[in-house]
Write a protein that holds these residues in place. Structure first.
Motif, PDB file in Angstrom:
ATOM      1  N   CYS A  31       0.855  -1.189   0.000  1.00 25.12           N
ATOM      2  CA  CYS A  31       0.000   0.000   0.000  1.00 25.12           C
ATOM      3  C   CYS A  31       0.888   1.236   0.000  1.00 25.12           C
ATOM      4  CB  CYS A  31      -0.922   0.013   1.218  1.00 25.12           C
ATOM      5  SG  CYS A  31      -2.168  -1.299   1.241  1.00 25.12           S
ATOM      6  N   LYS A  32       0.237   2.395   0.080  1.00 25.53           N
ATOM      7  CA  LYS A  32       0.926   3.669   0.248  1.00 25.53           C
ATOM      8  C   LYS A  32       0.200   4.470   1.321  1.00 25.53           C
ATOM      9  CE  LYS A  32       2.981   4.141  -4.344  1.00 25.53           C
ATOM     10  NZ  LYS A  32       3.141   5.012  -5.535  1.00 25.53           N
ATOM     11  N   ASP A  33       0.983   5.245   2.091  1.00 22.23           N
ATOM     12  CA  ASP A  33       0.372   6.059   3.126  1.00 22.23           C
ATOM     13  C   ASP A  33      -0.080   7.386   2.546  1.00 22.23           C
ATOM     14  OD1 ASP A  33       2.671   7.517   2.754  1.00 22.23           O
ATOM     15  OD2 ASP A  33       3.608   6.924   4.639  1.00 22.23           O
ATOM     16  N   LYS A  67     -10.304   2.505  -3.219  1.00 30.83           N
ATOM     17  CA  LYS A  67      -8.960   1.998  -2.987  1.00 30.83           C
ATOM     18  C   LYS A  67      -8.408   2.424  -1.630  1.00 30.83           C
ATOM     19  CE  LYS A  67      -7.788   2.249  -7.927  1.00 30.83           C
ATOM     20  NZ  LYS A  67      -6.826   2.803  -8.912  1.00 30.83           N
ATOM     21  N   THR A  68      -9.214   3.090  -0.820  1.00 29.40           N
ATOM     22  CA  THR A  68      -8.752   3.634   0.462  1.00 29.40           C
ATOM     23  C   THR A  68      -9.168   2.709   1.598  1.00 29.40           C
ATOM     24  OG1 THR A  68      -9.056   5.845  -0.456  1.00 29.40           O
ATOM     25  CG2 THR A  68      -8.679   5.678   1.915  1.00 29.40           C
ATOM     26  N   PHE A  69      -8.203   2.360   2.440  1.00 34.26           N
ATOM     27  CA  PHE A  69      -8.439   1.480   3.585  1.00 34.26           C
ATOM     28  C   PHE A  69      -8.268   2.283   4.870  1.00 34.26           C
ATOM     29  CE2 PHE A  69      -6.666  -1.408   6.851  1.00 34.26           C
ATOM     30  CZ  PHE A  69      -7.742  -2.281   6.964  1.00 34.26           C
ATOM     31  N   TYR A  70      -9.252   2.183   5.756  1.00 36.72           N
ATOM     32  CA  TYR A  70      -9.232   2.890   7.036  1.00 36.72           C
ATOM     33  C   TYR A  70      -9.238   1.861   8.161  1.00 36.72           C
ATOM     34  CZ  TYR A  70     -11.023   6.721   4.110  1.00 36.72           C
ATOM     35  OH  TYR A  70     -11.199   7.660   3.123  1.00 36.72           O
ATOM     36  N   LEU A 122      -8.941  -1.638  -6.464  1.00 33.77           N
ATOM     37  CA  LEU A 122     -10.140  -1.828  -5.651  1.00 33.77           C
ATOM     38  C   LEU A 122     -10.209  -3.240  -5.092  1.00 33.77           C
ATOM     39  CD1 LEU A 122     -12.918  -0.903  -4.603  1.00 33.77           C
ATOM     40  CD2 LEU A 122     -13.874  -1.526  -6.823  1.00 33.77           C
ATOM     41  N   GLU A 123      -9.879  -4.238  -5.927  1.00 34.66           N
ATOM     42  CA  GLU A 123      -9.921  -5.624  -5.462  1.00 34.66           C
ATOM     43  C   GLU A 123      -8.878  -5.873  -4.374  1.00 34.66           C
ATOM     44  OE1 GLU A 123     -11.867  -8.212  -6.058  1.00 34.66           O
ATOM     45  OE2 GLU A 123     -13.201  -6.950  -7.240  1.00 34.66           O
ATOM     46  N   ALA A 124      -7.714  -5.257  -4.504  1.00 35.72           N
ATOM     47  CA  ALA A 124      -6.690  -5.413  -3.473  1.00 35.72           C
ATOM     48  C   ALA A 124      -7.144  -4.811  -2.154  1.00 35.72           C
ATOM     49  CB  ALA A 124      -5.380  -4.758  -3.932  1.00 35.72           C
ATOM     50  N   CYS A 125      -7.841  -3.678  -2.211  1.00 30.85           N
ATOM     51  CA  CYS A 125      -8.336  -3.043  -0.984  1.00 30.85           C
ATOM     52  C   CYS A 125      -9.424  -3.893  -0.332  1.00 30.85           C
ATOM     53  CB  CYS A 125      -8.856  -1.649  -1.316  1.00 30.85           C
ATOM     54  SG  CYS A 125      -9.094  -0.589   0.128  1.00 30.85           S
ATOM     55  N   LYS A 126     -10.302  -4.452  -1.139  1.00 31.33           N
ATOM     56  CA  LYS A 126     -11.350  -5.316  -0.583  1.00 31.33           C
ATOM     57  C   LYS A 126     -10.750  -6.575   0.035  1.00 31.33           C
ATOM     58  CE  LYS A 126     -15.693  -7.596  -1.786  1.00 31.33           C
ATOM     59  NZ  LYS A 126     -16.683  -7.874  -2.872  1.00 31.33           N
ATOM     60  N   HIS A 127      -9.741  -7.143  -0.625  1.00 27.31           N
ATOM     61  CA  HIS A 127      -9.065  -8.322  -0.072  1.00 27.31           C
ATOM     62  C   HIS A 127      -8.371  -7.976   1.243  1.00 27.31           C
ATOM     63  CE1 HIS A 127      -6.741 -12.004   0.130  1.00 27.31           C
ATOM     64  NE2 HIS A 127      -5.611 -11.311   0.125  1.00 27.31           N
ATOM     65  N   LEU A 128      -7.759  -6.807   1.315  1.00 25.67           N
ATOM     66  CA  LEU A 128      -7.121  -6.357   2.551  1.00 25.67           C
ATOM     67  C   LEU A 128      -8.144  -6.233   3.673  1.00 25.67           C
ATOM     68  CD1 LEU A 128      -4.726  -5.076   4.141  1.00 25.67           C
ATOM     69  CD2 LEU A 128      -5.337  -2.900   3.087  1.00 25.67           C
ATOM     70  N   TRP A 129      -9.293  -5.658   3.379  1.00 26.01           N
ATOM     71  CA  TRP A 129     -10.344  -5.492   4.387  1.00 26.01           C
ATOM     72  C   TRP A 129     -10.874  -6.837   4.868  1.00 26.01           C
ATOM     73  CZ3 TRP A 129     -15.772  -6.441   3.520  1.00 26.01           C
ATOM     74  CH2 TRP A 129     -16.576  -6.047   4.579  1.00 26.01           C
TER      75      TRP A 129
END
Length: 577
Positions: A226-228, A268-271, A291-298
């Motif tokens: 990810c990136k901050d 694409k933003t993860f909180y 988007l898929e990477a963010c959903k997988h992360l969540w």
């Protein structure tokens, strides 16, 4: 989207298909799966093949055509989750790392976890200091080839084994020394035994390997690139102990599972929301590549928190990526939690299954890893200059870093002390954390690679002028880091306030739109009722009002005649054809 619908329609015509699962020892298990079979059926077949009872720590991973990783959901049909055409290829991997792998009930489970951690070491996911890496490699060597035998193991025998993505001649010699003899390292403060390999059976070596691996800061890390908010590359991970953020060779953020209050994603933003202390609320924001990477992360975060935090699986609730109306995804972890798994494992009563240990071979699931020539070791004077610069930089960052204090759970001596205002960032390696690129285990995009290591290998001893330049460069780098950290600290409070205002505005906007939609739907229902022949006193009163009479004759009747004319024309046109 169209290709997925087409592939789904093609699969529905076939009653069965072939599926290949790559196991942790790089062997393959192939079976025929019915088109309506769920992921649980396939997982049970693999566990039966391996004689595995403590199976809740494991999962099946697959990669879609876009190189995005997914965990196979056991409650859903396999064909509905796959985006490619059969035959399918998947991998058996450790999904939830045991908090203490040494206390696992059965040896087969410990062996599979050992293979997973050895794979993590090979791909650079389990990054640690050179001293710890040498001990881990010596345990692997002892488990693979047994005690050192001068007749069978000539000089340089350890170089034939690949334990890490890259290694130096000095590290190879150190691994061989630990494997050959019982060594005791003398440190300025204390004296303790580092490793004792002679006479250990493969089972004992693997057990000691697990005990050592669980004390490392990157144990259980499955990195998500990810990136901050500043655009700096970072790796997010969920471990048995909490949420971790890795940048460079430091663990810059850590939240215990009890401190994590909420996780969500938007686009694409993860909180991730946390409460570090009684009155200190934390909001961490990171940006995933897709988007898929963010959903997988969540989803990974939701599953890991449910597995490690809750006492019973009945306490797990369905979570949503957003709390307002229908926006966002909904997901619920459906397996057993860690405490229930331990209780169930204690009830196992059977003869231990036979284990067929495989030798060390390069992983076939990682074709993109290339091993170049061994690197020469960093000269002693250069290493000393880098070490001094790092210590000075850490001293300057004591009170300036905006990150959450890094706290240890079972290995507190590896962390630096904290104070009331902040904490020093824990340093777990001499190199930057950058897992090797591979297709199946951890595909990491090239634009998310981290900064280069602080100390670069050189071919020969540098001169005094080079050492002075390197020392000055490192001091300048950490001075810049100090100024950057101070600037980020000033911006952190304002960025959190702006984010909260944006969330409130977004919630009010969605509320307004939903209200308008409901009112419009209610109006259509009311018009349909009043224009119907339903004889109700309430509707009769509405029909007698002048407003309704005007609406009926000037708007509704012309619209009805126009629609009837169009329908008759379309019907006649179709009949003529």
């Amino acid at each position: 989207m169209f290709s997925r619908l087409v592939s789904g329609s093609v699969r529905s015509l076939n009653s069965e298909f072939n599926c290949t699962v790559r196991l942790l020892d790089d062997t393959e298990y192939t079976c025929t799966v019915q088109s309506d079979a769920k992921g649980q059926w396939l997982f049970e077949q693999i566990c039966h093949h391996l004689s595995l009872l403590e199976k809740d720590y494991f999962g099946i991973r697959y990669v879609d055509p876009d190189k995005q990783r997914h965990w196979l959901e056991f409650s859903k049909a396999i064909t509905k989750q796959m985006k490619s055409q059969p035959p399918f290829t998947m991998c058996l991997r450790v999904k939830f790392y045991p908090p203490d792998p040494a206390v696992l009930k059965e040896e087969i489970t410990r062996y599979l976890v050992f293979l997973q951690i050895k794979r993590d070491l090979y791909h650079g996911r389990l990054l640690c200091r050179s001293s710890d890496a040498a001990i881990l490699a010596a345990y692997i060597l002892q488990a693979e080839i047994g005690d050192y035998d001068p007749g069978k193991h000539p000089e340089g025998y350890s170089s034939k084994f690949q334990f890490f993505p890259k290694h130096s001649e000095r590290l190879e010699c150190r691994i061989a020394e630990i494997h050959k003899t019982d060594l005791v390292h003398v440190f300025p403060v204390c004296v303790y035994c580092v490793c004792m390999c002679i006479g250990q059976s493969p089972e004992t070596s693997e057990l000691n390997f697990l005990r050592k691996a669980k004390t490392l800061e990157t144990y259980g890390v499955d990195p998500h690139p990810c990136k901050d908010v500043s655009g700096n590359a970072a790796f997010l991970a969920f471990t048995p102990f909490g949420f971790v953020v890795l940048q460079g060779n430091r663990r810059v953020n850590f939240l215990k599972w009890s401190e994590v209050t909420k996780m969500k994603y938007e686009g694409k933003t993860f909180y991730i929301y946390g409460s570090h202390q009684e009155d200190l609320k934390i909001i961490l924001t990171y940006f995933a590549p897709t988007l898929e990477a963010c959903k997988h992360l969540w989803k990974c975060g939701v599953e890991n928190q449910a597995f490690y935090q809750f006492e019973k699986s009945s306490q797990v609730r369905t979570v949503s990526s957003s709390n307002l109306f229908f926006k966002g995804s909904r997901f619920r972890y459906s397996g057993r939690v860690a405490k229930e798994v331990m209780e169930q494992s204690a009830k196992i009563r059977r003869q231990p299954p036979e284990i067929h240990r495989a030798g060390m071979v390069p992983s076939r699931s990682c074709p993109s890893i290339t091993h170049g020539p061994r690197q020469s070791s960093i000269p002693q004077t250069r290493r000393r200059a880098v070490h001094i610069s790092i210590m000075e930089g850490l001293e300057s960052l004591r009170d300036s870093g905006p990150s959450i204090p890094a706290r240890s759970l079972s290995h507190g001596d590896s962390f630096l002390s904290t104070n009331g205002k902040g904490a020093k960032k824990a340093e777990f390696s001499e190199k930057s954390y950058s897992p090797s690129q591979s297709v199946l285990p951890t595909p990491v995009s090239s634009n998310c690679s981290l900064d280069q290591s602080l100390g670069r290998n050189t071919n020969g001893r540098p001169g005094i002028e080079e050492e002075r330049k390197a020392f000055t460069t490192d001091r300048g780098r950490f001075a810049y880091t100090k100024g950057r950290a101070t600037h980020l600290k000033k911006q952190s409070a304002s960025s959190i306030e702006v984010e909260r205002v944006c969330e409130v505005i977004g919630s009010l906007t969605r509320l307004f739109l939903v209200t308008l939609t409901l009112l419009f739907a209610l109006l259509l229902v009311l018009i349909a009722l009043t224009e119907s022949e339903l004889d109700v006193a309430f509707l009769r009163d509405i029909r007698r009002t002048p407003e309704f009479q005007q609406f009926h004759y000037e708007f509704f009747c012309p619209l009805r005649r126009w629609l009837a004319c169009k329908l008759r024309w379309m019907g006649g046109h179709l009949i003529n054809k």
